[in-house]
Design a protein around this motif. Structure first.
Motif, mmCIF file in Angstrom:
data_model
loop_
_atom_site.group_PDB
_atom_site.id
_atom_site.type_symbol
_atom_site.label_atom_id
_atom_site.label_comp_id
_atom_site.label_asym_id
_atom_site.label_seq_id
_atom_site.Cartn_x
_atom_site.Cartn_y
_atom_site.Cartn_z
ATOM 1 N N GLY A 98 0.791 -1.223 0.000
ATOM 2 C CA GLY A 98 0.000 0.000 0.000
ATOM 3 C C GLY A 98 0.825 1.276 0.000
ATOM 4 O O GLY A 98 0.320 2.336 0.356
ATOM 5 N N ARG A 99 2.109 1.172 -0.417
ATOM 6 C CA ARG A 99 2.937 2.379 -0.501
ATOM 7 C C ARG A 99 2.954 2.852 -1.952
ATOM 8 O O ARG A 99 2.976 2.021 -2.869
ATOM 9 N N PRO A 100 2.921 4.182 -2.181
ATOM 10 C CA PRO A 100 2.851 4.681 -3.558
ATOM 11 C C PRO A 100 3.979 4.133 -4.433
ATOM 12 O O PRO A 100 5.119 4.039 -3.995
ATOM 13 N N LYS A 101 3.605 3.776 -5.664
ATOM 14 C CA LYS A 101 4.594 3.219 -6.593
ATOM 15 C C LYS A 101 4.633 4.060 -7.868
ATOM 16 O O LYS A 101 5.272 3.691 -8.829
ATOM 17 N N ASP A 102 3.878 5.164 -7.848
ATOM 18 C CA ASP A 102 3.768 5.958 -9.070
ATOM 19 C C ASP A 102 4.575 7.256 -8.995
ATOM 20 O O ASP A 102 4.391 8.161 -9.796
ATOM 21 N N GLY A 103 5.453 7.339 -8.005
ATOM 22 C CA GLY A 103 6.299 8.530 -7.897
ATOM 23 C C GLY A 103 5.589 9.713 -7.272
ATOM 24 O O GLY A 103 6.157 10.797 -7.189
ATOM 25 N N LEU A 104 4.352 9.527 -6.854
ATOM 26 C CA LEU A 104 3.605 10.621 -6.229
ATOM 27 C C LEU A 104 3.650 10.463 -4.704
ATOM 28 O O LEU A 104 3.950 9.387 -4.207
ATOM 29 N N PRO A 105 3.341 11.545 -3.970
ATOM 30 C CA PRO A 105 3.392 11.434 -2.510
ATOM 31 C C PRO A 105 2.304 10.528 -1.943
ATOM 32 O O PRO A 105 1.355 10.175 -2.665
ATOM 33 N N ASP A 106 2.426 10.192 -0.668
ATOM 34 C CA ASP A 106 1.375 9.414 0.002
ATOM 35 C C ASP A 106 0.047 10.150 -0.131
ATOM 36 O O ASP A 106 0.027 11.380 -0.042
ATOM 37 N N PRO A 107 -1.038 9.438 -0.330
ATOM 38 C CA PRO A 107 -2.312 10.153 -0.414
ATOM 39 C C PRO A 107 -2.645 10.802 0.926
ATOM 40 O O PRO A 107 -2.300 10.258 1.979
ATOM 41 N N ILE A 108 -3.272 11.951 0.867
ATOM 42 C CA ILE A 108 -3.683 12.602 2.122
ATOM 43 C C ILE A 108 -4.917 11.855 2.616
ATOM 44 O O ILE A 108 -5.958 11.820 1.955
#
Lengths: 461, 199
Positions: A98-108
């Protein structure tokens, strides 16, 4: 979420497979999240499997490779593993934990939800009865999927189940309502190329914005696979029951999940069950599959399509066998059809959707759906018998009606079953093809359909 | 003469038969052509409908692809911009905390952090670590915790304490950094809401 952190212990007594045994632990809880810190300061996540006698057995999700007894610390975080959820997760790609893999930050996050989910109150469950259009004729027409159903795909190694999964993810929709629809896709232990195919396929079709992807690739630690379906289902439940969306969850490949479970069970030296899988495989699988459904008074629904590849195409293997006990039917991918180059190679005679009857007919699909589907099942089944007979006596030995049934079998496979991977058929188109197939037979052979429908839809002369 | 008449009769008969046969063929052909024409109209209409419907499907697909792609791209840019803004707020806040005065209020905070830490470890027989700036404040608070001692080693943190049981088997990180780290997701949400982001 609390401000208080957890105690870090440095007495590691044993490292065994994916497990770490920590000594001198007093206040750990079952399923508690653990942060393992290596000599080099690298952090890995794990959870408590067993606790007692001052010891805690921790299952490390990212594997124990490179860990040593001295210098490794285990920090008991004081909470179970949680997934941050919000509507913002739509359109995002995460790894198996469940950790971002698309280079974007963690979802708020709007909320942090325990990944083990809340058990659904059986009293609150609503019977699934609304149609989901996948755009794949054989599924929509003959093995119809309904909202809140759990309908697995039984496949074999090397077959086109992943193509089918991606096609369903791209095309699936609820017809006739304005309710929002989302797809949660969990790839468990798939090859990198397959994971990339899923991502690109959703991105290029524009379906990514209503999808959430969890990708655990084959080179990721096997133990992570225990978590992947759970984080995916947590997000699905949030989207469905908090935001009122209809969510289709595709889990592929559940065999890899069961393999990971077997690995942990072996490391814990548990008494093995069939083929070395743990005796609680059924219970464990049900904790995932039973997270599908609809709840009274809530708008959304969670529909599950778990995909599993049967080792040696053996449908009696413990994984498909136990899955079949829990789920509501199955879609079986056939090796023979696959070898003939048919896509999707679904063997309808071995497939069944137990909730289909409640999701089709007037108001859902079309009034003649159930009867035409029954007639096609019957005709295709007979065509298989005729084919077998022709193999013995030759075509010349067949009667006219036998030849017509043979023709039905051919048309069924060439025009109905066969579909391009980007071909999205409406239910109307699907039903019309079914009528085209049965119209190869004389009217008096259509014994499962009411006369009024025959008069209305029969296309023969 | 008689022979000629018979011959002419025969020829007439043959001609008549041939004429009938040709006329009948022509009629059949005409019927077939009409039939084919009728069929072609239906086929043409269905082909036309199919082309139109395929075209619509393709257009829908392309529309979804373009709109979906742009939506995602715009959303991702928004996320990155928001994250940059949140990080700026974080950095500024951390600087302010680092530079805050070590007054009596701060001493109370250190005391409560020590209380919390020793309670979690279940003993006051601990070694306490802190940064160079907080050494004095921590030292003055330790008198309340029998058996505790301040380590000569300092740690790199904004503030707060880290404690360790005397045998080194248990550690507890109660620095401000660790607390912020644990609460970061909630703080991010708060900051984002100030920028008008609603869940």
């Amino acid at each position: 979420m609390t401000t208080a952190g957890g105690v870090q212990y440095s007495k590691i007594s044993e490292i065994k497979g994916p497990l770490v045994v920590v000594d001198g632990v007093d206040n750990a809880a079952f399923d508690e999240l653990v942060e393992i810190e290596t000599n080099e300061g690298e952090r890995r996540l794990g959870k408590v499997l067993e606790v007692g006698n001052g010891k805690a057995i921790v299952q490390v999700f990212e594997g124990t490779t490179g860990l040593s007894i001295s210098g490794t610390n285990a920090k008991f975080v004081g909470k179970v593993m949680e997934m941050p959820v919000s509507k913002e997760v739509l359109g995002r790609v995460f790894d198996g934990l469940g950790r971002p893999k698309d280079g974007l930050p963690d979802p708020i996050a709007d909320k942090f939800i325990d990944i083990n989910g809340e058990p659904m109150n059986p009293e609150q469950r609503e019977y699934p009865k609304d149609f989901i259009q996948t755009g794949v004729s054989v599924i929509d027409g003959l093995i119809t999927l309904v909202r809140g159903q759990k309908l697995p795909i039984f496949s074999g190694s090397g077959m086109s189940h992943n193509l089918l999964a991606a096609q369903i993810a791209r095309q699936a929709t609820v017809v006739g309502t304005n309710d929002e629809f989302a797809v949660v896709f969990a790839a468990i232990g798939v090859q990198y190329s397959e994971a990339e195919y899923f991502r690109r396929s959703l991105e290029e079709s524009g379906a990514l914005k209503r999808s959430v992807l969890f990708l655990n690739t084959a080179d990721d630690p096997a133990i992570e696979r225990i978590i992947t379906p759970r984080v995916a289902l947590t997000v699905a439940e949030y989207l469905a029951f908090e935001l009122g969306m209809h969510v289709l969850v595709i889990l592929t490949d559940m065999t890899n999940y069961a393999e990971a479970l077997r690995e942990i069970s072996a490391a814990r030296e548990e008494v093995p069950g069939r083929k070395g899988y743990p005796g609680y495989l059924y219970t464990d699988l049900s904790t995932l599959y039973e997270r599908a459904g609809k709840l009274n008074g809530r708008n959304g629904s969670v529909t599950q399509v778990p995909i599993l590849s049967m080792p040696s195409d053996d449908i009696t293997h413990p994984i498909p066998d136990l899955t079949g006990y829990i789920t509501e039917g199955q879609i079986v991918v056939g090796r023979d059809l696959f070898r003939q180059g048919v896509y999707p190679p679904i063997n309808i005679l071995m497939s069944l959707s137990r909730l289909m009857k409640d999701g089709i007919g007037k108001g859902s699909t079309r009034e003649d759906h159930a009867e035409i589907a029954n007639q096609v099942y019957d005709a295709y089944s007979r065509s298989q018998e005729v084919r077998a007979l022709a193999g013995i006596v030759g075509k010349a030995g067949l009667t006219d009606i036998d030849l017509k049934y043979m023709d039905v079998g051919d048309v069924f496979e060439k025009e109905f079953l066969t579909q391009a991977t980007d071909e999205n058929r409406t239910i109307e188109e699907t039903l019309n093809i079914l009528w085209k197939i049965v119209s190869k037979l004389p009217k008096n052979e259509l014994t499962k359909i009411k006369d009024k429908y025959v008069e209305q839809y029969y296309q023969g002369k | 003469m008689t022979t000629n008449l018979a011959l002419e009769g025969t020829i007439d008969k043959i001609l008549k038969n041939t004429e009938n046969s040709i006329l009948s063929s022509l009629k059949i052909s005409l019927d077939d052509s009409k039939h084919n024409l009728d069929d072609s109209v239906t086929k043409l209409e269905s082909e036309y409908d199919k082309i139109i419907s395929d075209g619509k499907k393709e257009a829908d697909k392309l529309e979804k692809q373009i709109v979906g792609g742009s939506d995602i791209e715009a959303r991702n840019k928004q996320l990155l911009a928001l994250e940059a803004a949140v990080n700026r707020v974080f950095t500024t806040a951390l600087e302010q905390i680092t530079n805050s005065a070590r007054n009596s209020e701060y001493a109370n905070l250190i005391k409560s952090l020590l209380e919390e830490s020793t309670k979690i470890l279940g003993t006051t027989q601990v070694k306490v670590f802190t940064n160079a700036k907080d050494k004095d404040v921590v030292k003055s608070s330790l008198s309340n915790f029998a058996g505790s001692e301040l380590s000569s080693k300092t740690i790199d943190c904004i503030g707060g304490v880290k404690i360790e049981s005397k045998d080194g088997a248990m550690k507890f990180d109660n620095t401000i950094d660790a607390k912020i780290d644990r609460l970061k997701p909630l703080i991010r949400k708060e900051i984002a809401s100030k920028f008008g982001v609603k869940q």
